[in-house]
Design a protein around this motif. Structure first.
Motif, mmCIF file in Angstrom:
data_model
loop_
_atom_site.group_PDB
_atom_site.id
_atom_site.type_symbol
_atom_site.label_atom_id
_atom_site.label_comp_id
_atom_site.label_asym_id
_atom_site.label_seq_id
_atom_site.Cartn_x
_atom_site.Cartn_y
_atom_site.Cartn_z
ATOM 1 N N SER A 330 0.825 -1.213 0.000
ATOM 2 C CA SER A 330 0.000 0.000 0.000
ATOM 3 C C SER A 330 0.861 1.267 0.000
ATOM 4 C CB SER A 330 -0.941 -0.006 1.211
ATOM 5 O OG SER A 330 -0.219 -0.148 2.432
ATOM 6 N N ALA A 331 1.492 1.594 1.120
ATOM 7 C CA ALA A 331 2.177 2.878 1.264
ATOM 8 C C ALA A 331 3.331 3.056 0.274
ATOM 9 C CB ALA A 331 2.679 3.037 2.700
ATOM 10 N N ASN A 332 4.187 2.054 0.151
ATOM 11 C CA ASN A 332 5.351 2.212 -0.723
ATOM 12 C C ASN A 332 4.971 2.341 -2.200
ATOM 13 O OD1 ASN A 332 6.918 2.130 1.541
ATOM 14 N ND2 ASN A 332 7.659 0.045 1.259
ATOM 15 N N PRO A 333 4.046 1.519 -2.731
ATOM 16 C CA PRO A 333 3.621 1.735 -4.114
ATOM 17 C C PRO A 333 2.949 3.090 -4.347
ATOM 18 C CG PRO A 333 3.057 -0.481 -3.420
ATOM 19 C CD PRO A 333 3.504 0.247 -2.191
ATOM 20 N N VAL A 334 2.237 3.609 -3.330
ATOM 21 C CA VAL A 334 1.634 4.941 -3.461
ATOM 22 C C VAL A 334 2.729 5.994 -3.605
ATOM 23 C CG1 VAL A 334 0.379 6.745 -2.204
ATOM 24 C CG2 VAL A 334 -0.545 4.434 -2.324
ATOM 25 N N LYS A 421 8.973 2.268 -3.409
ATOM 26 C CA LYS A 421 8.921 3.722 -3.243
ATOM 27 C C LYS A 421 9.520 4.429 -4.450
ATOM 28 C CE LYS A 421 11.275 4.122 0.560
ATOM 29 N NZ LYS A 421 11.828 2.753 0.702
ATOM 30 N N GLY A 422 10.391 3.734 -5.178
ATOM 31 C CA GLY A 422 11.040 4.333 -6.345
ATOM 32 C C GLY A 422 10.229 4.242 -7.607
ATOM 33 N N GLY A 423 8.984 3.748 -7.524
ATOM 34 C CA GLY A 423 8.131 3.688 -8.703
ATOM 35 C C GLY A 423 8.729 2.854 -9.810
ATOM 36 N N SER A 424 8.524 3.298 -11.050
ATOM 37 C CA SER A 424 8.994 2.527 -12.201
ATOM 38 C C SER A 424 9.768 3.377 -13.198
ATOM 39 C CB SER A 424 7.795 1.877 -12.913
ATOM 40 O OG SER A 424 6.869 2.871 -13.337
ATOM 41 N N SER A 425 10.068 4.624 -12.855
ATOM 42 C CA SER A 425 10.759 5.505 -13.802
ATOM 43 C C SER A 425 12.225 5.099 -13.949
ATOM 44 C CB SER A 425 10.669 6.963 -13.322
ATOM 45 O OG SER A 425 11.403 7.144 -12.127
ATOM 46 N N PRO A 426 12.876 5.543 -15.029
ATOM 47 C CA PRO A 426 14.303 5.252 -15.189
ATOM 48 C C PRO A 426 15.127 5.887 -14.073
ATOM 49 C CG PRO A 426 13.332 6.014 -17.254
ATOM 50 C CD PRO A 426 12.309 6.254 -16.187
ATOM 51 N N VAL A 427 16.284 5.304 -13.787
ATOM 52 C CA VAL A 427 17.211 5.857 -12.793
ATOM 53 C C VAL A 427 18.127 6.841 -13.501
ATOM 54 C CG1 VAL A 427 19.065 5.345 -11.166
ATOM 55 C CG2 VAL A 427 17.113 3.776 -11.378
#
Length: 554
Positions: A330-334, A421-427
């Protein structure tokens, strides 16, 4: 990964490839679960937040969660078994070089295009979400002088925090004097007047006093890293300027701090007051001059006020602490969705806590925008793991007793959820401890998993807001970066309303989606960045500051 989550009545399967599922509620032995096209008969009691096997897993077999290996069975685990520290051990897949070109699908940002927040603009282009003055020592010998200045300024200028506990002690004293000790249990906390209601400098959010135990007596590298961290704090967009107290003979010299500041920002032009006790003479002379010069500087920086700024000026730190078995659901994916929204809007997010990225290294390596960035991450992770092993520790020892009690059985399970928590965007970039943000997008910052050491480092790298998820509850805050506390479950939100700002437990109950909560959290962030909402950590004065001495800390 958010779209992969399948919510059932009593369990959650996070990724279609998983062979381990999560209990949403307490489950009883013998209970039969209807799961996808089959049934699972529970062999043992499964507490809420803990994990059970979806299929038979033989001894030595891999446990899969979030689509990756998170453990290895120490014995045969029949379908419907509770996994725990006695039958599963930490195990991960080894990582290598960047092996694929990463393709990212950006989230819908229509609701936030063109939006602004009201921030403090700095001459170097940074924008603060707050306007603080710092008073800091270069060495622990000056801590007492910093405290003297603190007591001289805070209440007099309206920056103190209300303390109802003084009234509590006063009433207990009276009860003792009059022999009414039995009345102590009935004494309640009084609400007291908040000194900030009479704040003298209206455009200044506070004076922050950062004491520490470093600056001398350790290695020269310790002094180097401390000065790099303090330079980052002074350069942070939330800081208007600072007063620095030096003894004079310590390893962390004023010249070293100044060189670290120029390395970050060669055009640094904030007011900076440097005082050396061994030059000034008596303590009274030092403190009188420091207080007078600081007061005049406060009057100067008070002339700055909030003005509109694009959301691309936000640098958001991503933190978790006191995590539970729901944090990664819940919290981390948000928070990860918020990170993706911000990156899509041209902003910056910072994911730290390298011990809590153990097991997801290859995914992050493949997300790196360049081979150089990927290699830096790989080298930092390997060096950190090796330094832990050299003293008889390791990333596998990272989960705390509270983590384990609430379902985070292995470090890999904890890490796989924490990385969300870092989502899915590129690093976009990878930073070592003490390095300052240089690139927009998602940044990885090498820090310990220790909550305060990590949040301390993110603010030192330029974060102007920190999102902090928790499943068990933690009072951690930061002196200069407003910390928004986010609960993974509704029970915690209701139990600790004094420290929690935002609830994602409605994802567990099925009332809201990750995307809905993420957009609501983004709205709160804009209000916090504009000074319209004070997070609970700011209201309570939770100004935690612990520099990392570059030894082993998980």
């Amino acid at each position: 990964m958010q779209a992969d989550i399948t919510i059932l009545k009593k369990t959650i399967k996070i990724n279609p490839n998983d062979n381990v599922i999560v209990a949403l509620t307490d489950l009883k032995p013998g209970e039969i679960l209807q799961h996808e096209d089959s049934t699972i008969t529970l062999i043992s009691e499964i507490p809420a937040k803990h994990k059970l096997t979806e299929v038979d897993i033989p001894t030595g077999g891999s446990l899969i969660m979030y689509g990756i290996k998170v453990g290895e069975a120490l014995e045969d685990l029949p379908k419907g078994s509770l996994i725990h520290t006695g039958n599963v051990r930490h195990a991960v897949t080894q990582f290598g070089r960047k092996s694929e070109q990463y393709q990212w699908v950006q989230p819908d940002i229509d609701k936030f295009i063109g939006r602004t927040f009201e921030g403090y603009h700095r001459s170097d282009g940074q924008v603060g979400t707050s306007n603080y003055w710092l008073v800091i020592p270069l060495v622990f010998c000056e801590n007492r002088n910093v405290e003297v200045i603190k007591h001289a300024f805070l209440d007099e200028l309206g920056f103190g925090k209300p303390n109802p506990y003084k009234s509590l002690v006063s009433k207990m004293k009276k009860a003792l004097v009059y022999g009414n000790l039995q009345e102590i249990d009935d004494i309640t906390l009084d609400s007291v007047k908040d000194p900030s209601e009479n704040r003298f400098f209206e455009n200044l959010d506070g004076i922050k006093f950062l004491t520490h135990q470093g600056g001398c007596g350790g290695t020269r590298q310790d002094a180097e890293m401390l000065c790099a961290l303090l330079a980052g704090y002074l350069n942070n967009p939330n800081v208007a300027g600072g007063t620095v107290l030096s003894l004079g003979c310590q390893n962390a010299q004023a010249e070293l701090l100044e060189s670290k500041i120029r390395a970050i920002n060669k055009d640094f032009d904030k007011p900076l007051i440097m005082m050396e006790q061994q030059k000034e003479g008596t303590e009274a002379e030092l403190l009188t001059k420091a207080i007078k010069r600081t007061f005049l500087a406060l009057a100067e920086v008070n002339q700055n006020n909030r003005k509109p700024a694009p959301l691309s000026k936000l640098n958001i730190g991503l933190e978790c602490g006191g995590s539970d078995g729901f944090s990664g659901i819940s919290a981390n994916p948000v928070v990860g969705h918020v990170s993706d929204l911000l990156v899509s809007l041209g902003g910056t997010s910072v994911l730290s806590e390298f011990p809590e990225l153990c097991g997801v290294e290859q995914e992050l390596i493949n997300r790196c925008e360049s081979l150089q960035v990927a290699e830096k991450f790989s080298q930092l992770m390997k060096a950190y793991a090796a330094s832990a092993a050299a003293v008889g520790s390791g990333f596998d020892m990272n989960p705390s007793p509270g983590n384990i009690k609430d379902g985070l059985i292995t470090d890999a399970i904890k890490s796989a959820g924490a990385a969300k928590k870092g989502g899915s965007s590129p690093v976009a970039d990878v930073l070592d401890y003490g390095e300052y943000l240089k690139k927009k997008g998602l940044n990885l910052l090498c820090t310990p998993g220790n909550d305060v050491e990590s949040t301390t480092a993110m603010a030192g790298s330029g974060a102007n807001i920190i999102l902090f998820t928790t499943g068990l509850g933690t009072p951690t805050g930061n002196p200069i970066a407003p910390v928004i506390k986010i609960s993974s479950n509704t029970t915690l939100y209701r139990k600790m309303p004094d420290i929690i700002d935002f609830n994602t437990g409605e994802i567990i109950s099925g009332e809201k989606s990750i995307e809905e909560c993420g957009e609501e959290l983004m709205e709160m962030i804009i209000d916090v960045a504009s000074g319209k909402i004070l997070p609970k950590a700011v209201k309570l004065g939770q100004d935690d500051f612990i520099p990392w001495k570059r030894g082993v800390s998980l």
